[in-house]
Design a protein around this motif. Sequence first.
Motif, PDB file in Angstrom:
ATOM      1  N   ALA A  42      46.967 -18.906 -20.542  1.00  0.00           N
ATOM      2  CA  ALA A  42      46.739 -19.977 -19.570  1.00  0.00           C
ATOM      3  C   ALA A  42      47.546 -19.746 -18.296  1.00  0.00           C
ATOM      4  CB  ALA A  42      47.095 -21.327 -20.187  1.00  0.00           C
ATOM      5  N   VAL A  43      48.797 -19.328 -18.428  1.00  0.00           N
ATOM      6  CA  VAL A  43      49.625 -19.063 -17.253  1.00  0.00           C
ATOM      7  C   VAL A  43      49.056 -17.899 -16.446  1.00  0.00           C
ATOM      8  CG1 VAL A  43      51.904 -18.198 -16.543  1.00  0.00           C
ATOM      9  CG2 VAL A  43      51.742 -20.064 -18.173  1.00  0.00           C
ATOM     10  N   LEU A  44      48.625 -16.827 -17.100  1.00  0.00           N
ATOM     11  CA  LEU A  44      48.024 -15.691 -16.401  1.00  0.00           C
ATOM     12  C   LEU A  44      46.726 -16.075 -15.691  1.00  0.00           C
ATOM     13  CD1 LEU A  44      48.641 -12.736 -18.869  1.00  0.00           C
ATOM     14  CD2 LEU A  44      49.716 -13.120 -16.653  1.00  0.00           C
ATOM     15  N   PHE A  45      45.930 -16.900 -16.327  1.00  0.00           N
ATOM     16  CA  PHE A  45      44.683 -17.361 -15.716  1.00  0.00           C
ATOM     17  C   PHE A  45      44.960 -18.133 -14.435  1.00  0.00           C
ATOM     18  CE2 PHE A  45      41.657 -20.866 -15.234  1.00  0.00           C
ATOM     19  CZ  PHE A  45      40.510 -20.140 -14.964  1.00  0.00           C
ATOM     20  N   PHE A  46      45.864 -19.103 -14.497  1.00  0.00           N
ATOM     21  CA  PHE A  46      46.158 -19.904 -13.313  1.00  0.00           C
ATOM     22  C   PHE A  46      46.852 -19.083 -12.235  1.00  0.00           C
ATOM     23  CE2 PHE A  46      45.772 -23.520 -16.362  1.00  0.00           C
ATOM     24  CZ  PHE A  46      44.684 -24.106 -15.735  1.00  0.00           C
ATOM     25  N   TYR A  47      47.673 -18.112 -12.617  1.00  0.00           N
ATOM     26  CA  TYR A  47      48.344 -17.261 -11.638  1.00  0.00           C
ATOM     27  C   TYR A  47      47.330 -16.386 -10.892  1.00  0.00           C
ATOM     28  CZ  TYR A  47      51.416 -13.771  -9.608  1.00  0.00           C
ATOM     29  OH  TYR A  47      52.050 -12.934  -8.728  1.00  0.00           O
ATOM     30  N   THR A  48      46.407 -15.755 -11.613  1.00  0.00           N
ATOM     31  CA  THR A  48      45.405 -14.918 -10.944  1.00  0.00           C
ATOM     32  C   THR A  48      44.483 -15.766 -10.071  1.00  0.00           C
ATOM     33  OG1 THR A  48      43.988 -15.033 -12.899  1.00  0.00           O
ATOM     34  CG2 THR A  48      45.401 -13.098 -12.671  1.00  0.00           C
ATOM     35  N   ARG A  49      44.186 -16.949 -10.485  1.00  0.00           N
ATOM     36  CA  ARG A  49      43.365 -17.848  -9.676  1.00  0.00           C
ATOM     37  C   ARG A  49      44.091 -18.208  -8.389  1.00  0.00           C
ATOM     38  NH1 ARG A  49      40.897 -23.493 -11.674  1.00  0.00           N
ATOM     39  NH2 ARG A  49      39.565 -23.795  -9.896  1.00  0.00           N
ATOM     40  N   TRP A  50      45.373 -18.480  -8.483  1.00  0.00           N
ATOM     41  CA  TRP A  50      46.172 -18.807  -7.315  1.00  0.00           C
ATOM     42  C   TRP A  50      46.264 -17.611  -6.371  1.00  0.00           C
ATOM     43  CZ3 TRP A  50      51.152 -17.072  -5.830  1.00  0.00           C
ATOM     44  CH2 TRP A  50      51.724 -17.787  -4.774  1.00  0.00           C
ATOM     45  N   ILE A  51      46.448 -16.418  -6.935  1.00  0.00           N
ATOM     46  CA  ILE A  51      46.539 -15.196  -6.130  1.00  0.00           C
ATOM     47  C   ILE A  51      45.225 -14.963  -5.381  1.00  0.00           C
ATOM     48  CG2 ILE A  51      46.615 -12.657  -6.301  1.00  0.00           C
ATOM     49  CD1 ILE A  51      49.333 -13.828  -6.423  1.00  0.00           C
ATOM     50  N   CYS A  52      44.110 -15.094  -6.072  1.00  0.00           N
ATOM     51  CA  CYS A  52      42.811 -14.848  -5.443  1.00  0.00           C
ATOM     52  C   CYS A  52      42.498 -15.887  -4.374  1.00  0.00           C
ATOM     53  CB  CYS A  52      41.711 -14.834  -6.494  1.00  0.00           C
ATOM     54  SG  CYS A  52      41.772 -13.392  -7.560  1.00  0.00           S
ATOM     55  N   ARG A  53      42.921 -17.096  -4.565  1.00  0.00           N
ATOM     56  CA  ARG A  53      42.581 -18.159  -3.625  1.00  0.00           C
ATOM     57  C   ARG A  53      43.456 -18.132  -2.377  1.00  0.00           C
ATOM     58  NH1 ARG A  53      42.019 -23.904  -6.025  1.00  0.00           N
ATOM     59  NH2 ARG A  53      40.156 -22.936  -6.833  1.00  0.00           N
ATOM     60  N   TYR A  54      44.742 -17.949  -2.526  1.00  0.00           N
ATOM     61  CA  TYR A  54      45.660 -18.116  -1.404  1.00  0.00           C
ATOM     62  C   TYR A  54      46.186 -16.817  -0.818  1.00  0.00           C
ATOM     63  CZ  TYR A  54      45.572 -22.960  -2.776  1.00  0.00           C
ATOM     64  OH  TYR A  54      45.166 -24.224  -3.087  1.00  0.00           O
ATOM     65  N   HIS A  55      46.079 -15.718  -1.512  1.00  0.00           N
ATOM     66  CA  HIS A  55      46.617 -14.464  -1.020  1.00  0.00           C
ATOM     67  C   HIS A  55      45.557 -13.376  -1.039  1.00  0.00           C
ATOM     68  CE1 HIS A  55      50.437 -16.359  -0.964  1.00  0.00           C
ATOM     69  NE2 HIS A  55      50.679 -16.272  -2.252  1.00  0.00           N
ATOM     70  N   ASN A  56      44.486 -13.566  -0.253  1.00  0.00           N
ATOM     71  CA  ASN A  56      43.446 -12.534  -0.178  1.00  0.00           C
ATOM     72  C   ASN A  56      44.021 -11.328   0.541  1.00  0.00           C
ATOM     73  OD1 ASN A  56      41.420 -13.834  -1.512  1.00  0.00           O
ATOM     74  ND2 ASN A  56      40.633 -14.842   0.321  1.00  0.00           N
ATOM     75  N   ASP A  57      43.988 -10.215  -0.118  1.00  0.00           N
ATOM     76  CA  ASP A  57      44.491  -8.980   0.454  1.00  0.00           C
ATOM     77  C   ASP A  57      43.440  -8.429   1.406  1.00  0.00           C
ATOM     78  OD1 ASP A  57      45.953  -6.765   1.008  1.00  0.00           O
ATOM     79  OD2 ASP A  57      45.632  -5.781  -0.929  1.00  0.00           O
ATOM     80  N   LEU A  58      43.822  -8.128   2.654  1.00  0.00           N
ATOM     81  CA  LEU A  58      42.863  -7.649   3.644  1.00  0.00           C
ATOM     82  C   LEU A  58      42.443  -6.204   3.399  1.00  0.00           C
ATOM     83  CD1 LEU A  58      44.368  -9.241   6.847  1.00  0.00           C
ATOM     84  CD2 LEU A  58      42.455 -10.037   5.469  1.00  0.00           C
ATOM     85  N   SER A  59      43.227  -5.481   2.616  1.00  0.00           N
ATOM     86  CA  SER A  59      42.850  -4.093   2.341  1.00  0.00           C
ATOM     87  C   SER A  59      41.714  -3.998   1.334  1.00  0.00           C
ATOM     88  CB  SER A  59      44.060  -3.314   1.824  1.00  0.00           C
ATOM     89  OG  SER A  59      44.479  -3.841   0.579  1.00  0.00           O
ATOM     90  N   VAL A  60      41.484  -5.042   0.576  1.00  0.00           N
ATOM     91  CA  VAL A  60      40.389  -5.062  -0.390  1.00  0.00           C
ATOM     92  C   VAL A  60      39.130  -5.508   0.341  1.00  0.00           C
ATOM     93  CG1 VAL A  60      39.550  -6.094  -2.514  1.00  0.00           C
ATOM     94  CG2 VAL A  60      41.970  -5.609  -2.253  1.00  0.00           C
ATOM     95  N   PRO A  61      38.023  -4.782   0.213  1.00  0.00           N
ATOM     96  CA  PRO A  61      36.796  -5.179   0.907  1.00  0.00           C
ATOM     97  C   PRO A  61      36.356  -6.574   0.491  1.00  0.00           C
ATOM     98  CG  PRO A  61      36.555  -3.024  -0.127  1.00  0.00           C
ATOM     99  CD  PRO A  61      37.865  -3.563  -0.560  1.00  0.00           C
ATOM    100  N   THR A  62      35.829  -7.315   1.452  1.00  0.00           N
ATOM    101  CA  THR A  62      35.406  -8.677   1.163  1.00  0.00           C
ATOM    102  C   THR A  62      34.134  -8.712   0.332  1.00  0.00           C
ATOM    103  OG1 THR A  62      34.201  -8.760   3.236  1.00  0.00           O
ATOM    104  CG2 THR A  62      36.464  -9.609   3.244  1.00  0.00           C
ATOM    105  N   ALA A  63      33.470  -7.593   0.179  1.00  0.00           N
ATOM    106  CA  ALA A  63      32.246  -7.583  -0.630  1.00  0.00           C
ATOM    107  C   ALA A  63      32.539  -7.918  -2.085  1.00  0.00           C
ATOM    108  CB  ALA A  63      31.573  -6.223  -0.536  1.00  0.00           C
TER     109      ALA A  63
END
Length: 171
Positions: A42-63
């Motif tokens: 549960a902690v890993l799920f919420f952490y990855t969700r938070w990372i994806c939502r608030y810290h989009n890495d610009l080096s990763v293609p938006t596709a």
Amino acid sequence: MSSPDTRSLNWRYTEIDDRDLEIRGRTLFFIIVLFSIIILVAVLFFYTRWICRYHNDLSVPTAFHAPPRPAQQGLPPTAIKKLPIILHQAPADTDGGAWEDMECSICLGEFRDGEKLKVLPACEHSFHCECVDKWLTHHSSCPLCRASLKVESLFPKILIQEPPIRIDIRL
């Protein structure tokens, strides 16, 4: 009034055996491990969700993050403006005429004499200018018969000519 078969209900708390309810040894260990795994997932799920939502890495293609945009389905405004406009004239004999020639199939309003109508070149169906303009901004086909109005410029048009006719005249 009491019958000899009835027994009195005596509650004795001292007779309950607590050994049946005890969790000991391996059982307690497996319960703690299972609970820890559930909490960790549960902690890993919420952490990855938070990372994806608030810290989009610009080096990763938006596709990878957003679905691709759908291709424009309608006609461009310049193509819509080029459609021929006519003035409606009611036929003298309405008994034999088709009803669909007398009303706009988009708004279902009747055509009045002198009203401006747009005629689609593919099928020659007529519609109110405002109605068909709204339709063609989102669709590239006739609203009545679904004939396509888009000219695909991806493939060149190849005109195939028939071979010339040879006539042999023997005298």
